[in-house]
Design an enzyme around this catalytic site. Structure first.
Site, mmCIF file in Angstrom:
data_model
loop_
_atom_site.group_PDB
_atom_site.id
_atom_site.type_symbol
_atom_site.label_atom_id
_atom_site.label_comp_id
_atom_site.label_asym_id
_atom_site.label_seq_id
_atom_site.Cartn_x
_atom_site.Cartn_y
_atom_site.Cartn_z
ATOM 1 N N HIS A 1 0.725 -0.783 -0.001
ATOM 2 C CA HIS A 1 -0.274 -0.275 0.280
ATOM 3 C C HIS A 1 0.932 0.910 -0.272
ATOM 4 C CE1 HIS A 1 -3.684 2.369 0.950
ATOM 5 N NE2 HIS A 1 -2.744 3.104 2.165
ATOM 6 N N ARG A 95 -36.953 25.178 10.769
ATOM 7 C CA ARG A 95 -37.143 23.618 10.872
ATOM 8 C C ARG A 95 -37.996 23.019 10.858
ATOM 9 N NH1 ARG A 95 -37.758 21.793 16.447
ATOM 10 N NH2 ARG A 95 -38.832 23.689 18.473
ATOM 11 N N GLU A 149 -26.162 8.340 14.021
ATOM 12 C CA GLU A 149 -26.004 9.219 13.315
ATOM 13 C C GLU A 149 -24.543 8.757 12.630
ATOM 14 O OE1 GLU A 149 -26.676 10.183 16.839
ATOM 15 O OE2 GLU A 149 -27.346 11.602 16.742
ATOM 16 N N PHE A 174 -24.216 17.608 17.099
ATOM 17 C CA PHE A 174 -24.812 16.174 15.952
ATOM 18 C C PHE A 174 -23.644 15.071 14.785
ATOM 19 C CE2 PHE A 174 -28.014 15.686 19.670
ATOM 20 C CZ PHE A 174 -26.457 15.432 20.339
ATOM 21 N N HIS A 198 -31.537 23.123 15.735
ATOM 22 C CA HIS A 198 -30.927 23.347 16.750
ATOM 23 C C HIS A 198 -29.652 24.210 16.251
ATOM 24 C CE1 HIS A 198 -34.176 21.222 17.767
ATOM 25 N NE2 HIS A 198 -34.508 21.394 18.845
ATOM 26 N N ASP A 206 -30.809 23.373 27.250
ATOM 27 C CA ASP A 206 -29.286 21.751 26.950
ATOM 28 C C ASP A 206 -27.768 22.322 26.545
ATOM 29 O OD1 ASP A 206 -32.217 20.627 26.154
ATOM 30 O OD2 ASP A 206 -31.675 20.787 24.348
ATOM 31 N N HIS A 210 -24.751 21.022 23.401
ATOM 32 C CA HIS A 210 -25.870 20.451 22.616
ATOM 33 C C HIS A 210 -25.655 21.547 21.584
ATOM 34 C CE1 HIS A 210 -27.454 17.101 24.831
ATOM 35 N NE2 HIS A 210 -28.058 17.332 24.059
ATOM 36 N N ARG A 256 -33.096 26.429 16.036
ATOM 37 C CA ARG A 256 -34.426 25.578 16.597
ATOM 38 C C ARG A 256 -35.604 27.019 16.706
ATOM 39 N NH1 ARG A 256 -34.315 25.477 23.175
ATOM 40 N NH2 ARG A 256 -35.708 23.720 23.703
#
Length: 400
Positions: A1, A95, A149, A174, A198, A206, A210, A256
């Protein structure tokens, strides 16, 4: 490789398998003959397929249009007439606008399939009225990915290669879990819509875990990923138009909290979002004294500050810049029409200021992690207020 064969070793290998040792590229006669024979067989199959498709179109043109839209990764011709529009003054979280867009266009874009990572309702990734995909309903178009996710992103990349237009949503913070799959989508030019809601410290109670801060900057650094952070509901609809009419992956980054539908976006957003940035509120005179550049939820803040500056005798221009990469793709002349040379610019975005020196002379942002507090309180605590925008813009004009 990591240690390719040298020229001498390559020569020995070619001799061992019976290839001309001195030719850098060769196709053996039997391989060439096999490929030509396969092509001849395919011609008959292709002709038969074309005949069946034409017969099917005569019997049921709607189904054939749907099939061809899926295989091409687009909507049925005229699909965009189904896009909703909002009136200035309405208050809508982007959203929620996203969910309304998806519900409105689903029948006209038959390849749309997707959902959320256990956050379907919160992220605006639902297809109201359409069945969920399950073992007993393989025609379902709503997917419940579960709290995974990375797997969701990976599945969507695979789906995009098979005649579907997948979308998947989760909180923006996330997106870290999805990053390898997002990178594969960008590398392979897969037509995937990553819907991330969000999008700022306005997540509120949060708290910092978050509240995305560095995520926009990090994802903007990824080649091949189209990022759109819409300012209101009309820009959200325009973001979906961009994705469905283009190739490759798109990240749609949503709020949000409710945002005001801004005057003019019902007309300006269609072209403006595709251009990456556009003049939302023009100056009164021939040349602005300062340009306020906002993205997402901060555009409305710039609009409010524009009114205060005007009352104080400062002639400002407000630019909505939902997409850096789309704007960067415009010609220098087109960019200068939006951001005129020699005019000081202030950027306002609820994320790290990293990278904004490319477009602005100063930036109001957040270069620390957030805090746990109601969204409006957190925004004020970190300086996202009309007074702060006015003060920084006035300083730029004075400094000029």
């Amino acid at each position: 490789h990591g240690s390719p064969l040298g020229a001498d070793e390559v020569r020995v290998v070619k001799e061992l398998i019976g290839l001309p040792a001195d030719e850098s590229f060769t196709v053996p006669d039997e391989v060439l003959a096999a490929y030509r024979a396969a092509g001849s067989r395919g011609a008959a199959d292709r002709a038969a397929w074309t005949e069946r498709r034409d017969a099917a179109r005569r019997e049921d043109a709607v189904r054939v249009d749907a099939l061809e839209a899926c295989t091409a990764g687009r909507g049925i011709p005229g699909w965009d007439a189904a896009l909703p529009s909002w009136s200035a003054g309405e208050s809508v979280a982007t959203r929620n606008a996203c969910a309304k867009v998806l519900g409105a266009i689903a029948e006209r874009v038959p390849g749309l399939v997707g959902g959320g990572a256990d956050l379907t309702g919160n992220t605006g990734t639902s297809l109201p009225g359409l069945p969920a995909l399950s073992r007993g309903a393989l025609g379902g178009r709503q997917l419940y990915f579960g709290v995974r996710e990375h797997a969701m992103g990976s599945v969507m990349v695979g789906m995009a290669e098979g005649g579907l237009i997948p979308f998947g949503g989760t909180f923006f913070v996330f997106s870290d879990y999805m990053r390898p799959a997002v990178r594969v989508a960008a590398l392979s030019r897969s037509k995937v819509a990553f819907v991330w809601s969000h999008d700022s410290i306005a997540v509120g109670e949060d708290g910092p875990t978050h509240q995305p801060v560095e995520h926009l900057a990090a994802l903007r650094a990824m080649p091949g990923l189209r990022i759109i952070r819409p300012a209101d509901a009309n820009e959200t609809a325009a973001a979906w138009r961009v994705h469905l009419e283009a190739e490759g992956p798109t990240a749609i980054v949503l709020s949000r909290q409710n945002l005001p539908v801004l005057a003019g976006t019902d007309v300006l957003a269609r072209v403006g979002v595709a251009a990456g940035a556009y003049v939302l509120v023009p100056e009164r005179g021939p040349t602005p004294e300062v340009v306020l550049i906002g993205t997402g939820s901060e555009v409305s803040l710039c609009v409010e500050a524009h009114g205060v500056l005007a009352a104080a005798g400062v002639d400002a221009r407000v630019v909505s810049m939902p997409s850096w990469d789309l704007f960067a793709a415009r010609s220098a002349a087109e960019r200068s029409e939006v951001l005129p040379a020699g005019v000081p610019r202030l950027a306002v975005e609820a994320g790290t200021t990293f990278g904004w020196d490319r477009w602005a002379d100063d930036a109001i942002g957040i270069d620390t992690f957030g805090a746990s507090a109601p969204g409006a309180v957190a925004l004020e605590r970190f300086g996202f207020t009309v007074d702060a925008v006015v003060a920084r813009a006035t300083a730029l004009v004075g400094g000029r």
